[in-house]
Design an enzyme around this catalytic site. Structure first.
Site, PDB file in Angstrom:
ATOM      1  N   ARG A  22     110.700  35.942 119.992  1.00  0.00           N
ATOM      2  CA  ARG A  22     110.341  36.047 118.584  1.00  0.00           C
ATOM      3  C   ARG A  22     109.105  35.188 118.344  1.00  0.00           C
ATOM      4  O   ARG A  22     108.978  34.095 118.905  1.00  0.00           O
ATOM      5  CB  ARG A  22     111.489  35.551 117.692  1.00  0.00           C
ATOM      6  N   GLU A  25     104.321  39.980 111.774  1.00  0.00           N
ATOM      7  CA  GLU A  25     104.163  41.264 112.463  1.00  0.00           C
ATOM      8  C   GLU A  25     103.978  42.338 111.393  1.00  0.00           C
ATOM      9  O   GLU A  25     104.818  42.419 110.499  1.00  0.00           O
ATOM     10  CB  GLU A  25     105.385  41.570 113.321  1.00  0.00           C
ATOM     11  N   HIS A  73     104.989  44.191 119.631  1.00  0.00           N
ATOM     12  CA  HIS A  73     106.463  44.132 119.677  1.00  0.00           C
ATOM     13  C   HIS A  73     107.056  45.429 120.249  1.00  0.00           C
ATOM     14  O   HIS A  73     107.767  46.161 119.545  1.00  0.00           O
ATOM     15  CB  HIS A  73     107.046  43.836 118.290  1.00  0.00           C
ATOM     16  N   ILE A  74     106.769  45.675 121.519  1.00  0.00           N
ATOM     17  CA  ILE A  74     107.216  46.926 122.150  1.00  0.00           C
ATOM     18  C   ILE A  74     108.162  46.677 123.327  1.00  0.00           C
ATOM     19  O   ILE A  74     108.320  47.526 124.201  1.00  0.00           O
ATOM     20  CB  ILE A  74     106.015  47.793 122.605  1.00  0.00           C
ATOM     21  N   GLY A  75     108.789  45.487 123.332  1.00  0.00           N
ATOM     22  CA  GLY A  75     109.673  45.135 124.452  1.00  0.00           C
ATOM     23  C   GLY A  75     110.688  46.206 124.811  1.00  0.00           C
ATOM     24  O   GLY A  75     110.873  46.547 125.984  1.00  0.00           O
ATOM     25  N   SER A  76     111.345  46.744 123.817  1.00  0.00           N
ATOM     26  CA  SER A  76     112.419  47.715 124.099  1.00  0.00           C
ATOM     27  C   SER A  76     111.944  49.165 123.945  1.00  0.00           C
ATOM     28  O   SER A  76     112.759  50.094 123.940  1.00  0.00           O
ATOM     29  CB  SER A  76     113.604  47.469 123.151  1.00  0.00           C
ATOM     30  N   ARG A  84     120.815  37.139 128.834  1.00  0.00           N
ATOM     31  CA  ARG A  84     120.792  38.487 129.427  1.00  0.00           C
ATOM     32  C   ARG A  84     119.379  38.897 129.822  1.00  0.00           C
ATOM     33  O   ARG A  84     119.113  39.316 130.945  1.00  0.00           O
ATOM     34  CB  ARG A  84     121.326  39.510 128.415  1.00  0.00           C
ATOM     35  N   VAL A 110     118.833  43.627 119.126  1.00  0.00           N
ATOM     36  CA  VAL A 110     119.714  42.590 119.661  1.00  0.00           C
ATOM     37  C   VAL A 110     119.508  41.302 118.873  1.00  0.00           C
ATOM     38  O   VAL A 110     120.435  40.517 118.692  1.00  0.00           O
ATOM     39  CB  VAL A 110     119.487  42.378 121.182  1.00  0.00           C
ATOM     40  N   GLY A 111     118.287  41.101 118.372  1.00  0.00           N
ATOM     41  CA  GLY A 111     118.014  39.908 117.572  1.00  0.00           C
ATOM     42  C   GLY A 111     118.586  40.073 116.171  1.00  0.00           C
ATOM     43  O   GLY A 111     118.668  41.188 115.640  1.00  0.00           O
ATOM     44  N   ARG A 132     120.365  25.749 126.315  1.00  0.00           N
ATOM     45  CA  ARG A 132     121.439  24.871 125.867  1.00  0.00           C
ATOM     46  C   ARG A 132     122.398  24.478 126.992  1.00  0.00           C
ATOM     47  O   ARG A 132     122.920  23.402 127.026  1.00  0.00           O
ATOM     48  CB  ARG A 132     122.210  25.537 124.718  1.00  0.00           C
TER      49      ARG A 132
HETATM   50  O1  LIG Z   1     116.156  44.267 119.552  1.00  0.00           O
HETATM   51  C1  LIG Z   1     115.387  43.332 119.297  1.00  0.00           C
HETATM   52  O2  LIG Z   1     115.798  42.261 118.840  1.00  0.00           O
HETATM   53  C2  LIG Z   1     113.955  43.505 119.507  1.00  0.00           C
HETATM   54  O3  LIG Z   1     113.200  42.579 119.401  1.00  0.00           O
HETATM   55  C3  LIG Z   1     113.403  44.857 119.812  1.00  0.00           C
HETATM   56  O4  LIG Z   1     114.155  45.604 120.589  1.00  0.00           O
END
Ligand SMILES: O=C(O)C(=O)CO
Length: 325
Positions: A242, A271, A290-293, A161, A81-82, A183
């Site tokens: 991030r 990273e 970095h395992i958020g998703s 989101r 998504v980033g 913002r």
């Molecule tokens: O999707 C992203 O931007 C993440 O950081 C990892 O899913």
């Protein structure tokens, strides 16, 4: 596919195959068939003449890559998504369309954020180590005490989101006040009784500060010495957005001096974080890779979405998730 695929006109040194599916065309695909990142040299070579590129957030898509691809390039699809790893101005100038993966990773990332927040505030990694090391002598009244969410004030920086999904999950823990900044004031914040406040107010009043904003020139280094100085000594800092939003030297000083209580990071700069990094010497800092998703189903859905974005971009049709910039 869950790795970068680079459709090309001619065979490359990456693994070549043909993308078969219910499409009116079958592009040649050069597939980097490994969980390890494609090397820069291989990427630059493999992308030459490609019409589309599927990349990861660890692939820096800058002018050099765009130049290496050349004028054929119509679409870049990122499995994320980033999009801070991509030179958006340059991509726009060249009229290249961009696909990304919003929404599908929101729940997994929010879940991980809550897990990291609780693990950090309640000192779970420290506790696990004590059990293994024999440091657990008996039940002691103040041993491994931490901070709880019940009755607390939580501040979310960036109620988008993912920020909203985090807030929704934290509220039932008995959070008394939910502050947010960013913002703009968000009408949907009413669902979590969110109160829009200036950043300074959020930082100084929150027991938990959760960073969930995109990395932009405005947010780069946002969490610095001045920021940490305003936080309570008992406050918990969490970042799952991030790494570059945080000045890590300033965070180290804030944690080691007792300016703030503890921090949980799922993202760092760089990273991976080098194993001799000072942050890793601190008991009050929990660092995840970095395992958020990172759930099987989320990563599968991200892979499918990014492949479909790529194919739509190649065909010149509507993408399921096109980044408008
Ligand atoms: O999707 C992203 O931007 C993440 O950081 C990892 O899913």
């Amino acid at each position: 596919p869950n790795c970068p695929i680079i459709p090309t006109v001619t065979p490359r040194r990456l693994n070549d195959c043909t993308f078969l599916g219910n499409y009116p065309f079958h592009p040649h695909v050069s597939l980097w068939d490994s969980d390890e990142p494609v090397s820069r040299a291989e990427l630059l070579k493999g992308v030459a003449g490609a019409h589309g590129l599927l990349c990861l957030l660890s692939d820096k898509i800058d002018t050099e890559v765009l130049d290496a691809a050349g004028p054929n390039l119509k679409v870049i699809s990122t499995l994320s998504v980033g999009f801070d790893h991509m030179a958006m101005d340059e991509i726009k100038k060249r009229g290249v369309r961009v696909g990304y993966t919003p929404d599908v990773l929101t729940d997994a990332t929010a879940e991980l954020t809550v897990a990291l927040l609780l693990a950090t505030a309640r000192r779970l990694p420290e506790g696990v180590v004590e059990v293994i090391n024999g440091g657990w002598s008996t039940w002691k009244p103040l041993w491994l005490c931490g901070y709880g969410l019940s009755g607390s004030t939580v501040g979310v920086i960036g109620l988008g989101r993912i920020g909203m999904a985090i807030a929704r999950r934290l509220k039932p823990f008995g959070v008394k006040k939910l502050l947010y900044s960013g913002r703009t004031d968000k009408s949907y914040a009413a669902e979590v009784e969110g109160e829009y406040v200036p950043l300074d107010t959020l930082v100084s009043e929150s027991d938990f500060v959760v960073v969930s904003c995109a990395l932009t020139p405005d947010t780069q280094g946002l969490c610095n010495k001045q920021f940490f100085c305003k936080m309570k000594n008992t406050a918990v800092f969490i970042n799952t957005s991030r790494g570059a939003v945080v000045n890590q030297e300033d965070l180290y000083r804030a944690l080691s001096s007792g300016q703030i209580a503890c921090a949980g990071l799922d993202v760092t700069t760089p990273e991976p974080l080098p194993t001799d990094h000072p942050l890793l010497t601190l008991k009050n800092c929990v660092v995840l890779p970095h395992i958020g998703s990172a759930t099987y189903s989320t990563r599968g859905i991200m892979a499918e979405l990014s492949a479909n974005n790529l194919l739509a971009g190649l065909q010149g049709t509507d993408m399921p998730s096109e980044l408008k910039f």
